[in-house]
Design a protein around this motif. Structure first.
Motif, PDB file in Angstrom:
ATOM      1  N   LYS A   1       0.860  -1.182   0.000  1.00 35.01           N
ATOM      2  CA  LYS A   1       0.000   0.000   0.000  1.00 35.01           C
ATOM      3  C   LYS A   1       0.899   1.235   0.000  1.00 35.01           C
TER       4      LYS A   1
ATOM      5  N   PHE B   1      -4.502  -3.526  -3.257  1.00 37.94           N
ATOM      6  CA  PHE B   1      -5.948  -3.594  -3.021  1.00 37.94           C
ATOM      7  C   PHE B   1      -6.630  -4.539  -4.012  1.00 37.94           C
TER       8      PHE B   1
ATOM      9  N   ALA C   1     -15.687  -4.162  -3.404  1.00 39.01           N
ATOM     10  CA  ALA C   1     -15.109  -2.952  -2.807  1.00 39.01           C
ATOM     11  C   ALA C   1     -16.160  -2.078  -2.127  1.00 39.01           C
TER      12      ALA C   1
ATOM     13  N   CYS D   1     -16.846  -2.923   1.475  1.00 39.43           N
ATOM     14  CA  CYS D   1     -15.681  -3.000   2.351  1.00 39.43           C
ATOM     15  C   CYS D   1     -15.463  -1.684   3.083  1.00 39.43           C
TER      16      CYS D   1
ATOM     17  N   MET E   1     -12.263   0.187   4.872  1.00 37.84           N
ATOM     18  CA  MET E   1     -10.818   0.174   5.103  1.00 37.84           C
ATOM     19  C   MET E   1     -10.512   1.017   6.328  1.00 37.84           C
TER      20      MET E   1
ATOM     21  N   ALA F   1      -8.128   3.220  -1.505  1.00 42.51           N
ATOM     22  CA  ALA F   1      -9.290   2.454  -1.047  1.00 42.51           C
ATOM     23  C   ALA F   1     -10.583   3.167  -1.434  1.00 42.51           C
TER      24      ALA F   1
ATOM     25  N   MET G   1     -14.366   1.730  -1.638  1.00 48.85           N
ATOM     26  CA  MET G   1     -14.475   1.330  -0.236  1.00 48.85           C
ATOM     27  C   MET G   1     -14.873   2.513   0.634  1.00 48.85           C
TER      28      MET G   1
ATOM     29  N   THR H   1     -14.082   4.454   4.119  1.00 52.94           N
ATOM     30  CA  THR H   1     -12.763   4.649   4.727  1.00 52.94           C
ATOM     31  C   THR H   1     -12.871   5.204   6.143  1.00 52.94           C
TER      32      THR H   1
END
Length: 215
Positions: A143, A149, A160, A163, A165, A176, A181, A183
């Motif tokens: 990362k 990712f 995604a 998800c 992160m 992300a 995603m 965050t």
């Protein structure tokens, strides 16, 4: 159809505090590795390490690209700890917090697998995670590389947009968010960039923030 959220956790300085003991030890070990294997002075090794970090995002990548370093050997040598139990600093409510989060939980870390597993075991939380996706799993693409990712999503069959992160490093949250995603930035900074959905000082607050992530 995936309905529950999948929680993607960074490890160092997210699930535990690596700054007091672990990061200084890793920094010293990496500098010593460069000194030994490239025959440099401590000052030269420190400068080269900084150069590789800024150019590639990881000392390891610079060593691999310019010196043919075996990544497994590098990671094993630089992540060996004389007293890991005495070096890991974490909050005792971590296991209880993880139990309260619905959905899958995974670790996405730039650290090697043997170290990540040892830290999770010391904190008594390894059983709460469905998978560890460490630097070896990404093909040594750390990362914030999008490759890290994409590898995570592909290997574990994640969507995604479902998800979350969770990271202490905001530069790792940008890709992300770009992928869709949600965050979470673990920080005490007063302001957050637009690609951060939730900002909190402690990972233990996540169960109280569930309503911020939608149905």
């Amino acid at each position: 159809m995936q309905t529950k959220l999948s929680w993607i956790f960074d490890l160092d300085n997210t699930l535990h505090n690596a700054s007091p003991h672990i990061f200084p030890h890793i920094n010293r070990s990496m500098t010593a590795y460069l000194q030994q294997h490239l025959r440099l002075t401590e000052e030269e090794a420190g400068k080269l390490r900084a150069q590789y970090w800024h150019s590639y995002g990881a000392t390891l990548l610079g060593m691999m690209r310019h010196h043919g370093t075996d990544p497994e050997h590098f990671l094993r040598e630089t992540h060996a700890f004389p007293d890991l139990p005495g070096m890991v600093v974490y909050e005792r409510g971590l296991a209880a917090m993880l139990r309260r989060l619905p959905g899958r939980k995974l670790v996405l870390s730039n650290a090697p697998r043997h170290y990540a597993r040892a830290v999770l075991q010391l904190m008594g939380v390894e059983s709460h995670f469905d998978a560890l996706h460490c630097i070896e799993s990404t093909g040594y693409q750390p990362k914030p590389s999008l490759a890290a990712f994409h590898s995570l999503l592909r290997v574990h069959g994640l969507i995604a947009s479902r998800c979350v992160m969770v990271e202490d490093s905001r530069q790792n949250l940008r890709p992300a968010k770009r992928l869709g995603m949600k965050t979470v930035w673990i920080t005490r900074e007063p302001r957050a960039p637009a690609y951060v959905d939730v900002k909190t000082a402690s990972v233990l607050a996540l169960p109280r923030l569930l309503g911020r992530f939608g149905p």
